[in-house]
Design a protein around this motif. Structure first.
Motif, mmCIF file in Angstrom:
data_model
loop_
_atom_site.group_PDB
_atom_site.id
_atom_site.type_symbol
_atom_site.label_atom_id
_atom_site.label_comp_id
_atom_site.label_asym_id
_atom_site.label_seq_id
_atom_site.Cartn_x
_atom_site.Cartn_y
_atom_site.Cartn_z
ATOM 1 N N LEU A 42 -13.582 -1.088 43.086
ATOM 2 C CA LEU A 42 -13.459 -0.179 42.435
ATOM 3 C C LEU A 42 -14.961 0.960 41.762
ATOM 4 O O LEU A 42 -14.392 2.138 41.885
ATOM 5 C CB LEU A 42 -12.632 -0.101 41.709
ATOM 6 N N GLY A 43 -15.548 0.531 42.244
ATOM 7 C CA GLY A 43 -17.056 0.920 41.765
ATOM 8 C C GLY A 43 -16.309 1.297 40.199
ATOM 9 O O GLY A 43 -17.472 2.520 39.427
ATOM 10 N N VAL A 44 -15.339 0.427 39.424
ATOM 11 C CA VAL A 44 -16.286 0.895 37.840
ATOM 12 C C VAL A 44 -16.352 -0.157 36.798
ATOM 13 O O VAL A 44 -17.179 -1.650 37.524
ATOM 14 C CB VAL A 44 -14.576 0.883 37.596
ATOM 15 N N SER A 45 -16.314 -0.924 35.863
ATOM 16 C CA SER A 45 -16.909 -1.341 34.834
ATOM 17 C C SER A 45 -15.996 -2.555 34.430
ATOM 18 O O SER A 45 -14.892 -2.577 34.553
ATOM 19 C CB SER A 45 -17.052 -1.027 33.004
ATOM 20 N N ARG A 46 -16.053 -3.883 33.894
ATOM 21 C CA ARG A 46 -15.299 -4.679 33.949
ATOM 22 C C ARG A 46 -14.216 -4.629 32.920
ATOM 23 O O ARG A 46 -13.655 -4.771 32.907
ATOM 24 C CB ARG A 46 -16.512 -6.029 34.128
ATOM 25 N N ARG B 196 -2.765 -14.878 44.000
ATOM 26 C CA ARG B 196 -3.950 -14.454 42.588
ATOM 27 C C ARG B 196 -4.556 -13.216 42.853
ATOM 28 O O ARG B 196 -4.684 -13.195 44.095
ATOM 29 C CB ARG B 196 -4.395 -15.736 42.553
ATOM 30 N N LEU B 197 -4.141 -12.226 42.152
ATOM 31 C CA LEU B 197 -4.990 -11.106 42.155
ATOM 32 C C LEU B 197 -6.876 -12.054 42.381
ATOM 33 O O LEU B 197 -7.235 -12.847 42.140
ATOM 34 C CB LEU B 197 -4.839 -10.367 40.964
ATOM 35 N N PRO B 198 -7.506 -11.233 42.805
ATOM 36 C CA PRO B 198 -8.989 -10.512 42.574
ATOM 37 C C PRO B 198 -9.975 -11.482 41.557
ATOM 38 O O PRO B 198 -8.908 -10.459 40.611
ATOM 39 C CB PRO B 198 -9.829 -9.570 43.433
ATOM 40 N N ALA B 199 -11.087 -11.708 41.311
ATOM 41 C CA ALA B 199 -11.571 -11.665 39.967
ATOM 42 C C ALA B 199 -11.592 -10.378 39.332
ATOM 43 O O ALA B 199 -12.726 -9.757 39.788
ATOM 44 C CB ALA B 199 -12.486 -12.917 40.179
ATOM 45 N N GLU B 200 -11.660 -10.626 38.141
ATOM 46 C CA GLU B 200 -11.811 -9.287 37.888
ATOM 47 C C GLU B 200 -12.989 -7.962 37.512
ATOM 48 O O GLU B 200 -13.044 -7.164 38.017
ATOM 49 C CB GLU B 200 -12.180 -9.276 36.072
ATOM 50 N N ARG B 201 -14.321 -9.995 38.082
ATOM 51 C CA ARG B 201 -16.009 -8.963 37.715
ATOM 52 C C ARG B 201 -15.762 -8.241 39.671
ATOM 53 O O ARG B 201 -16.155 -7.657 40.175
ATOM 54 C CB ARG B 201 -16.706 -10.431 38.630
ATOM 55 N N GLU C 168 -3.261 2.309 38.813
ATOM 56 C CA GLU C 168 -2.145 2.650 39.881
ATOM 57 C C GLU C 168 -2.256 1.831 41.381
ATOM 58 O O GLU C 168 -1.872 1.779 42.122
ATOM 59 C CB GLU C 168 -2.231 4.549 39.884
ATOM 60 N N GLN C 169 -3.868 2.020 41.718
ATOM 61 C CA GLN C 169 -4.117 1.159 43.130
ATOM 62 C C GLN C 169 -4.171 0.100 43.141
ATOM 63 O O GLN C 169 -3.464 -0.426 44.171
ATOM 64 C CB GLN C 169 -5.775 1.723 42.261
ATOM 65 N N VAL C 170 -4.178 -0.868 42.240
ATOM 66 C CA VAL C 170 -3.329 -2.515 42.139
ATOM 67 C C VAL C 170 -2.141 -2.227 42.467
ATOM 68 O O VAL C 170 -1.659 -2.721 42.859
ATOM 69 C CB VAL C 170 -4.227 -3.141 41.167
ATOM 70 N N ARG C 171 -1.323 -1.370 41.575
ATOM 71 C CA ARG C 171 -0.018 -1.660 41.917
ATOM 72 C C ARG C 171 0.373 -1.170 43.219
ATOM 73 O O ARG C 171 1.537 -1.541 43.535
ATOM 74 C CB ARG C 171 1.046 -0.163 40.929
#
Length: 238
Positions: free
Chosen positions: A44-48, A33-38, A17-20
């Motif tokens: 976002l302070g979450v896991s990959r 292009r979206l930022p890299a997963e890492r 939802e945040q990315v959307r």
């Protein structure tokens, strides 16, 4: 008084939802292009893995696309309006979290099956493996044989709650997110590896060795998780 139902939302869906919202707000333009997963995980302070599940959900919905060896891109307006493969329900489990849960639960299920399985139940496991091999040799993804194998072990563990739990995992695995992740992961090489790992589980159950059965199932599901993750990283890494 008008009240709305209070519902919880999976973490990966909160990330999606945040990315959307960022896409809708112009932070990420169509075709960019979206930022890299890492990087997304760090911001976002979450896991990959949670970010990975969110990106898969957005891809399933048709909002982003994976370009092999390049990255994940926001679809153009025309692309974003294409019909999605299938929209995940708000309460669908994330496929990578599902794999971790299976590793914990099905290891114990295999250990119990080694102690309690009857000959006919062991034969059902072997038959399911034969079915997997036949499907793989025919060029068909052997999902039916795979499901039959794991369910046969669950039925042999002697605990209906655990058996129902394993069936629930397989129902969740048929959802759009797990199916899409499987598109990156499943190949003749991955299924050959899985078959060898299944053989080790069956051998331990035949030998009535609960410890070996638990270890073999843990090994299989850990390796499957690694194959899923590695295939996804290869798909969108630059």
């Amino acid at each position: 008084m008008s009240l709305q139902t209070v519902g919880s939302q999976r973490l990966y869906r909160q990330i999606a939802e945040q990315v959307r919202a960022l896409i809708a707000g112009g932070e990420f333009a169509a075709g960019s292009r979206l930022p890299a997963e890492r990087d997304l995980a760090r911001h976002l302070g979450v896991s990959r893995p949670s970010v990975r599940e969110a990106l898969i959900a957005l891809e399933v919905e048709g909002l982003v696309e994976v370009r092999l060896g390049s990255g994940i891109y926001v679809r153009t307006r025309d692309g974003a309006t294409r019909p999605a493969r299938a929209r995940a329900a708000a309460n669908d489990w994330g496929p990578l979290e599902l794999m971790r849960a299976r590793e914990l639960v099905e290891g114990e299920v295999a250990a119990l099956a080694a102690r309690h399985a009857r000959k006919a139940q062991v034969a059902a496991m072997a038959s399911a493996l034969d079915r997997m091999r036949e499907e793989a040799q025919a060029g068909v993804v052997p999902r039916e044989g795979d499901e039959a194998f794991h369910n046969a072990i669950a039925l042999a563990c002697g605990n209906e709650v655990l058996s129902d739990t394993v069936r629930g995992y397989w129902h969740a695995r048929s959802g759009p997110l797990s199916t899409r992740l499987g598109d990156y992961f499943e190949s003749p090489a991955s299924w050959n590896a899985a078959l060898q790992e299944h053989d080790a589980v069956l051998d331990a159950i035949r030998d009535r060795d609960g410890t070996a059965a638990r270890t073999a199932m843990h090994h299989h599901l850990q390796r499957a998780y690694n194959r899923y993750s590695a295939s996804w990283r290869r798909a969108h890494s630059s």
